[in-house]
Scaffold this motif. Structure first.
Motif, mmCIF file in Angstrom:
data_model
loop_
_atom_site.group_PDB
_atom_site.id
_atom_site.type_symbol
_atom_site.label_atom_id
_atom_site.label_comp_id
_atom_site.label_asym_id
_atom_site.label_seq_id
_atom_site.Cartn_x
_atom_site.Cartn_y
_atom_site.Cartn_z
ATOM 1 N N GLU A 31 2.152 6.754 15.805
ATOM 2 C CA GLU A 31 0.989 6.160 15.141
ATOM 3 C C GLU A 31 0.580 7.001 13.930
ATOM 4 N N LEU A 32 0.601 8.322 14.142
ATOM 5 C CA LEU A 32 0.162 9.200 13.058
ATOM 6 C C LEU A 32 1.160 9.218 11.903
ATOM 7 N N SER A 33 2.394 8.773 12.181
ATOM 8 C CA SER A 33 3.418 8.827 11.128
ATOM 9 C C SER A 33 3.372 7.587 10.230
ATOM 10 N N TYR A 34 2.453 6.653 10.534
ATOM 11 C CA TYR A 34 2.368 5.433 9.744
ATOM 12 C C TYR A 34 2.196 5.731 8.252
ATOM 13 N N ASP A 35 3.027 5.129 7.450
ATOM 14 C CA ASP A 35 2.921 5.196 5.978
ATOM 15 C C ASP A 35 3.052 6.606 5.417
ATOM 16 N N GLN A 36 3.614 7.506 6.209
ATOM 17 C CA GLN A 36 3.767 8.873 5.718
ATOM 18 C C GLN A 36 5.106 9.069 5.005
ATOM 19 N N PHE A 37 5.947 8.040 5.019
ATOM 20 C CA PHE A 37 7.301 8.237 4.505
ATOM 21 C C PHE A 37 7.419 8.026 2.998
ATOM 22 N N LYS A 54 3.416 9.813 -1.570
ATOM 23 C CA LYS A 54 2.250 10.003 -0.708
ATOM 24 C C LYS A 54 1.331 11.069 -1.305
ATOM 25 N N GLY A 55 0.058 10.790 -1.339
ATOM 26 C CA GLY A 55 -0.850 11.775 -1.941
ATOM 27 C C GLY A 55 -1.366 11.290 -3.276
ATOM 28 N N SER A 56 -0.533 10.493 -3.991
ATOM 29 C CA SER A 56 -1.066 9.957 -5.250
ATOM 30 C C SER A 56 -1.143 8.426 -5.234
ATOM 31 N N ILE A 57 -0.802 7.825 -4.063
ATOM 32 C CA ILE A 57 -0.926 6.361 -3.969
ATOM 33 C C ILE A 57 -2.293 6.014 -3.377
ATOM 34 N N TYR A 58 -2.962 5.080 -4.005
ATOM 35 C CA TYR A 58 -4.269 4.664 -3.508
ATOM 36 C C TYR A 58 -4.338 3.155 -3.455
ATOM 37 N N GLN A 59 -5.214 2.652 -2.595
ATOM 38 C CA GLN A 59 -5.486 1.225 -2.601
ATOM 39 C C GLN A 59 -6.920 1.026 -3.097
ATOM 40 N N ILE A 60 -7.117 -0.062 -3.846
ATOM 41 C CA ILE A 60 -8.445 -0.333 -4.407
ATOM 42 C C ILE A 60 -9.265 -1.141 -3.420
ATOM 43 N N TYR A 61 -10.529 -0.774 -3.293
ATOM 44 C CA TYR A 61 -11.459 -1.686 -2.616
ATOM 45 C C TYR A 61 -12.765 -1.704 -3.388
ATOM 46 N N TYR A 85 -2.544 -1.755 -5.481
ATOM 47 C CA TYR A 85 -2.203 -0.359 -5.230
ATOM 48 C C TYR A 85 -2.052 0.371 -6.555
ATOM 49 N N ILE A 86 -2.453 1.628 -6.543
ATOM 50 C CA ILE A 86 -2.449 2.409 -7.775
ATOM 51 C C ILE A 86 -1.785 3.741 -7.511
ATOM 52 N N GLN A 87 -1.002 4.192 -8.485
ATOM 53 C CA GLN A 87 -0.577 5.585 -8.438
ATOM 54 C C GLN A 87 -1.232 6.280 -9.618
ATOM 55 N N LEU A 88 -2.070 7.276 -9.304
ATOM 56 C CA LEU A 88 -2.817 7.938 -10.358
ATOM 57 C C LEU A 88 -1.974 9.027 -11.016
ATOM 58 N N ASP A 89 -2.295 9.325 -12.263
ATOM 59 C CA ASP A 89 -1.689 10.498 -12.896
ATOM 60 C C ASP A 89 -2.094 11.731 -12.114
ATOM 61 N N LEU A 111 -15.806 -0.059 -7.902
ATOM 62 C CA LEU A 111 -14.412 0.039 -7.463
ATOM 63 C C LEU A 111 -14.229 1.389 -6.777
ATOM 64 N N HIS A 112 -13.536 1.376 -5.644
ATOM 65 C CA HIS A 112 -13.244 2.624 -4.933
ATOM 66 C C HIS A 112 -11.758 2.713 -4.681
ATOM 67 N N LEU A 113 -11.305 3.925 -4.352
ATOM 68 C CA LEU A 113 -9.911 4.119 -3.952
ATOM 69 C C LEU A 113 -9.901 4.803 -2.597
ATOM 70 N N PHE A 114 -8.960 4.427 -1.769
ATOM 71 C CA PHE A 114 -8.717 5.276 -0.592
ATOM 72 C C PHE A 114 -7.242 5.620 -0.557
ATOM 73 N N PRO A 115 -6.912 6.812 -0.065
ATOM 74 C CA PRO A 115 -5.504 7.219 -0.035
ATOM 75 C C PRO A 115 -4.708 6.273 0.853
ATOM 76 N N PHE A 116 -3.612 5.793 0.335
ATOM 77 C CA PHE A 116 -2.846 4.797 1.075
ATOM 78 C C PHE A 116 -2.331 5.343 2.403
ATOM 79 N N GLU A 117 -2.107 6.676 2.483
ATOM 80 C CA GLU A 117 -1.577 7.239 3.731
ATOM 81 C C GLU A 117 -2.541 7.055 4.902
#
Lengths: 804, 220
Positions: free
Chosen positions: A44-50, A54-61, A221-225, A268-274
């Motif tokens: 469960e904890l490994s979800y989306d960690q691959f 990872k770390g610069s991908i965010y989803q907008i809400y 989904y966004i990848q930030l600089d 607009l907010h971002l949360f880390p996709f991981e």
């Protein structure tokens, strides 16, 4: 020396066969269960960690202030992504993603597939490796399609898929697409799943919504600089939001909504996709909750703890028979260190054996376990070097603590004292008592937790949801035909059948069907100068009738009223939201141009999961909107026959489509997936805990009885009865269970009431849940203890005295 | 002089009072002595023997073993001292039930870090010397009491200690077995092993060269 230790260890283990067996079984079971449980948790904890980024991908809400609490939406309007990229600095890559079902045809064969409509950047933001075809820009051409290996195999078999043309049904029209790339299959621990991916621009509603900021239907989904922080991004979009969402914001202002502390109405907010897998939005705030995996790890830990307590207790108790040996070794020159290592080594030997059996057990039980817990977890997908190392470290710590503690005790004993074969150990009994208390506290905690969870699940299952869930079958309209045509055909076919009561359709399912999809559409409009939001449901004739939803006022859709396509049914909550005391025949402007007339009010029914309150809902019957699900109500007799009947008719109407029908109560049951997993984990944890604690208690009670044989004999000679002796022996243990009860109830109460808070509809927590599990624990303890005590109490005192 | 006790006492606290088990014992042993400690039950025989064997510390007084002050040196050195120089024989043999005769004999050598070739040689020698070669693979429970005690003595002797302490070595044996054990002790004493035995029996006492009579913690 080493050889000597192995020899004596093995001979001792063989000599005390029963003890060894109990010890090994207990520890093996604990290790096996702990491995399986922690595997699930780590999975469960490994979800989306691959994802490599990872770390610069965010989803907008977006959060929107309302008169109540702020509302969160993950859906975004079509023009958002391109405008963001154009106007806001710091965005490296951006992609929209819309998940839908689509029908793909190839050589007259049809496939119902999960499609993701995405932008070009999608495959460079996320790590879904392309194994064949255009690796860098697989969606550059608008007619390109990316498919997964499995889908390719299903469609083309052994043929080469790249460059093949397939037809996708968009807007009732088949359009040609060329396969440009094959992606690796979706990983089991990926939140994003798709069979095929197509450029977002090709979506049927794209042209229509290209510039519409008020229609929201997809994720972004966004990848930030690297140098841009989330806070900066959120700050820099304030003006952007105020500009593009101006209309909505003006309405909010008009309705008297207060802005947030930054004076924003929408943000607009971002949360880390991981964190995606663990995200929820209680009270308008993103909240990452990893409770479930940690709960599973916790249960695994508790079970290991119980088994280790058993091991420590049994080893200490058993050591009395080894005292002479220790004394002798000491007079022959053994030091404390020698004795410690000898006994520790013996423990390690047992632990090594049990871990091997435990691992073997977990491998053997993996498949049943996976079905039971509904998990895709496997040893291969979870073991990373870190976890492997952690596992070895944990094992080492366990052997050091559980094996080392008794060894330490024994090594510290004085030579003369042990040579005489006596343990002066009031103090050590305290340790034993505390350990037994811990064990039973865990048992009571888990059983009462299981009781509460079962109670809640049972409550949710049996609760009257306001519609008939026992006799209605729903099925996705996954064929090629127009949905109204399909429903009409079914209606005609089924009308002649004796066991069919009525047929209808709607654009949403109740519960979760076999197709596994869930969605919600919400419509906002102004009524009497106030913004109102409602869930939308498009239905066919006979919807409330088929589902037995009670009509409170007015009428339902009726074929004799030709204007019903502009009529709506609302539920009571909606009537309240509209602030209309008599809503019948009231007209509502839901769009700029179309007026809808309320023709009836239906009773509130739980159209969403029971952890949600009943929100306003409006039923439309406009054939411009498609239906996606058919509903058939059947008579309570010959249920299986009726089901098969519907299935065969569906297959006649849509020969290419699979029939995925299921009863609504099954669908409702499917929504309880996470609850069921939790219940299975806690219940099986409780069962294992009970068994292990019993094993430990049994062994200790037998030893205590042995140690007190003389006392029992003397008491009997003086005139004690069998029952009084049994009570005497059992009393000490029952006291421990009672203390354990007192310790665990507050914890159990606190955690279960916290959990129940998540549900708008929940049972009332009463003390009975805990009292019953306490009584259960006492009964189990009594039964366990009585095995040894009654026998000892019944024994002829002459015999027990002679043994001294 | 092998060891010397000066004004040695041993007491325990019981109900706030000192109960003396041994009081002002003065006593010495030369190398090659065969000493019998006699006395009724509770006279302090075993306490004295345990003190000499350093399994237990005296409460007061001076104890010198091979000119080392046992009462002041550290636990570790004391352990080294008795490991090297003292062998114990017990009334109830105290063989380790889970080990064979041969393995029981090996054990003291293992703790003294002998090399495995040395251990083999010494064990073979000892088995030979005590005529128990044929029993080397048997477990203690398969031997008679006399044979078990013989193994116990063999084990005490295997690392060639200077002093053997025997606490009623024949207490659990019948008279014939007892005689054989005592004969063995005499033989050992003849080749230079110092022996201190605690005994009840006048007959066994006679094997010794010196007798110490204890009564209520005093030498009489």
């Amino acid at each position: 020396m080493f050889k000597n230790h192995i020899k004596i260890a093995l001979r001792n283990l063989v000599k005390n066969k029963g003890f060894t067996f109990i010890n090994i079984i207990g520890l093996s079971v604990a290790f096996g269960v702990a491995i399986l449980l922690s595997m699930t948790a780590f999975f469960e904890l490994s979800y989306d960690q691959f994802h490599e980024n990872k770390g610069s991908i965010y989803q907008i809400y977006t959060t929107e202030q309302t008169t109540k609490e702020p509302q969160v939406s993950l859906s975004n309007p079509v023009p958002l992504a391109p405008s963001l990229q154009e106007e806001i600095p710091g965005i490296d890559k951006i992609s929209r993603q819309l998940e839908e079902k689509i029908i793909l045809s190839f050589n007259d064969k049809q496939f119902n597939l999960d499609i993701s409509w995405v932008d070009q950047d999608f495959f460079s933001i996320f790590s879904f490796p392309i194994v064949e075809g255009n690796k860098n820009h697989p969606l550059k051409e608008l007619s390109s399609v990316v498919i997964t290996q499995e889908t390719a195999k299903n469609i083309f078999g052994a043929q080469d898929a790249i460059g093949k043309t397939v037809l996708l049904q968009i807007n009732q029209k088949e359009e040609p697409f060329v396969i440009s790339a094959i992606a690796e299959d979706n990983k089991p621990n990926s939140s994003i799943e798709f069979d095929i991916a197509v450029n977002f621009v090709r979506h049927s509603k794209y042209q229509q919504n290209k510039d519409a900021w008020d229609t929201k239907n997809h994720q972004v989904y966004i990848q930030l600089d690297k140098e841009v922080s989330v806070a900066n991004f959120e700050k820099s979009t304030a003006a952007f939001t105020n500009l593009h969402y101006k209309e909505e914001i003006d309405k909010l202002k008009r309705d008297g909504v207060l802005p947030d502390q930054n004076n924003q109405y929408m943000q607009l907010h971002l949360f880390p996709f991981e964190d995606n897998h663990f995200l929820s939005f209680p009270a308008g705030k993103a909240n990452v909750s990893k409770t479930l995996p940690y709960l599973v790890l916790g249960v695994a830990f508790l079970i290991l703890l119980i088994a280790c307590v058993n091991f420590v207790n049994m080893n200490i108790a058993k050591s009395s028979t080894r005292l002479k040996e220790i004394g002798m070794r000491k007079t022959l020159g053994a030091t404390k260190k020698h004795v410690f290592f000898q006994f520790w080594f013996e423990s390690i030997l047992i632990f090594l054996t049990t871990i091997i059996i435990g691992v073997g057990m977990s491998v053997l039980l993996l498949d049943p376990f996976k079905t039971l817990f509904n998990t895709e977890a496997s040893l291969g997908s979870t073991i990373t070097p870190v976890i492997g190392f952690g596992f070895i470290l944990a094992f080492f710590m366990i052997t050091l603590l559980a094996g080392g503690y008794p060894a330490l005790l024994l090594s510290k004993l004085g030579t003369l004292q042990v040579l005489k074969g006596k343990l002066n150990g009031k103090g050590r009994n305290h340790v034993r008592d505390v350990l037994i208390i811990i064990q039973f506290a865990i048992v009571i905690l888990l059983t009462s937790g299981a009781f509460v969870l079962w109670g809640q699940l049972d409550y949710m299952r049996s609760k009257d949801l306001g519609f008939n869930k026992e006799h209605v079958i729903s099925f996705p309209l996954n064929g090629k035909r127009n949905s109204y045509e399909a429903i009409q055909l079914i209606r005609e076919e089924l009308e002649r059948q004796p066991n069919i009561v009525s047929v209808t359709g709607s654009d949403n399912n109740l519960g979760i069907g076999k197709d596994g999809s869930v969605y919600q559409s919400i419509l906002g409009f102004d009524h009497k100068g106030k913004g109102v939001k409602t869930n939308m449901l498009v239905v066919d004739y006979d919807y409330p009738e088929t589902l037995d939803i009670e009509l409170k006022a007015g009428r339902t859709f009726n074929r004799s009223f030709p204007n019903d396509s502009k009529s709506i049914l609302i539920n009571e909550a909606m009537a309240k939201e509209l602030e209309e005391s008599d809503p019948i025949n009231k007209q509502i402007m839901m769009d700029d141009s179309i007026k809808y007339t309320i023709i009836g009010v239906i009773k509130d029914y739980n159209f969403r999961k029971l952890n949600k309150k009943i929100d306003p809902i409006t039923l439309f019957m406009d054939t411009e909107w498609d239906l996606y699900y058919g509903y058939v109500k059947i008579a309570p007799t010959n249920i299986i026959e009726s089901y098969d009947n519907i299935k065969s008719i569906w297959q006649k109407i849509e020969p290419q489509a699979a029939f995925l029908g299921s009863f609504l109560d099954e669908n409702i049951d499917r929504t309880f997936r996470s609850e069921k997993i939790m219940i299975t984990i806690i219940t099986s944890g409780a069962i294992v805990a009970v068994i292990l604690s019993c094993i430990g208690l049994l062994a200790i009670s037998l030893l205590v009885v042995n140690q007190r044989t003389k006392e029992i004999g003397v008491r009997k000679v003086i005139g004690a009865s069998v029952s009084s002796i049994t009570i005497l022996l059992a009393k000490d243990f029952i006291k421990l269970v009672l203390i354990a009860f007192a310790c665990s109830v507050p914890i159990a109460w606190w955690s279960t009431s916290n959990w129940l808070e998540n549900y708008s509809y929940h049972i009332d927590l009463t003390l009975w849940f805990f009292v019953i599990s306490g009584i259960l624990a006492i009964l189990i303890a009594l039964a366990t203890i009585s095995v040894g005590t009654i026998k000892a109490a019944m024994q002829n005192p002459v015999k027990s005295l002679r043994t001294e | 002089m092998l060891l010397q006790l000066k004004n040695v006492s041993k007491w325990v606290q019981s109900g706030g009072q000192r109960v003396f088990l041994l009081k002002d014992i003065n006593f010495w042993v030369n190398e090659g002595d065969f000493i019998s400690i006699m006395g009724p039950s509770g006279s302090g025989k075993s306490t004295l023997l345990n003190g000499i064997g350093m399994l237990d510390a005296f409460s007061a007084g001076e104890y010198a073993f091979l000119d080392q002050p046992v009462h002041t040196i550290k636990e570790k050195q004391r352990a080294k001292l008795y490991k090297e120089h003292i062998g114990f024989v017990f009334q109830s043999y105290h063989l380790i039930d889970e080990l064979t005769v041969k393995e029981n004999l090996e054990m003291p050598l293992l703790y003294k870090k002998y090399k495995s070739s040395q251990i083999k040689a010494l064990v073979a020698d000892t088995l030979d010397r005590f005529n128990i070669v044929g029993k080397k693979d048997l477990f203690p429970s398969q031997l008679s009491g006399g044979q078990q005690q013989l193994v116990g003595i063999a084990r005490a002797l295997i690392a060639s200690p200077k002093l053997i302490l025997a606490d009623e070595p024949t207490g659990n044996l019948n008279s014939k077995q007892g005689e054989e054990i005592m004969e063995t002790f005499t033989q050992l004493n003849k080749v230079g092993v110092t022996i201190i035995q605690v005994t009840h029996s006048e007959k066994n006492m006679a094997y010794g060269s010196r007798v110490i009579n204890l009564l209520d913690g005093h030498i009489v």
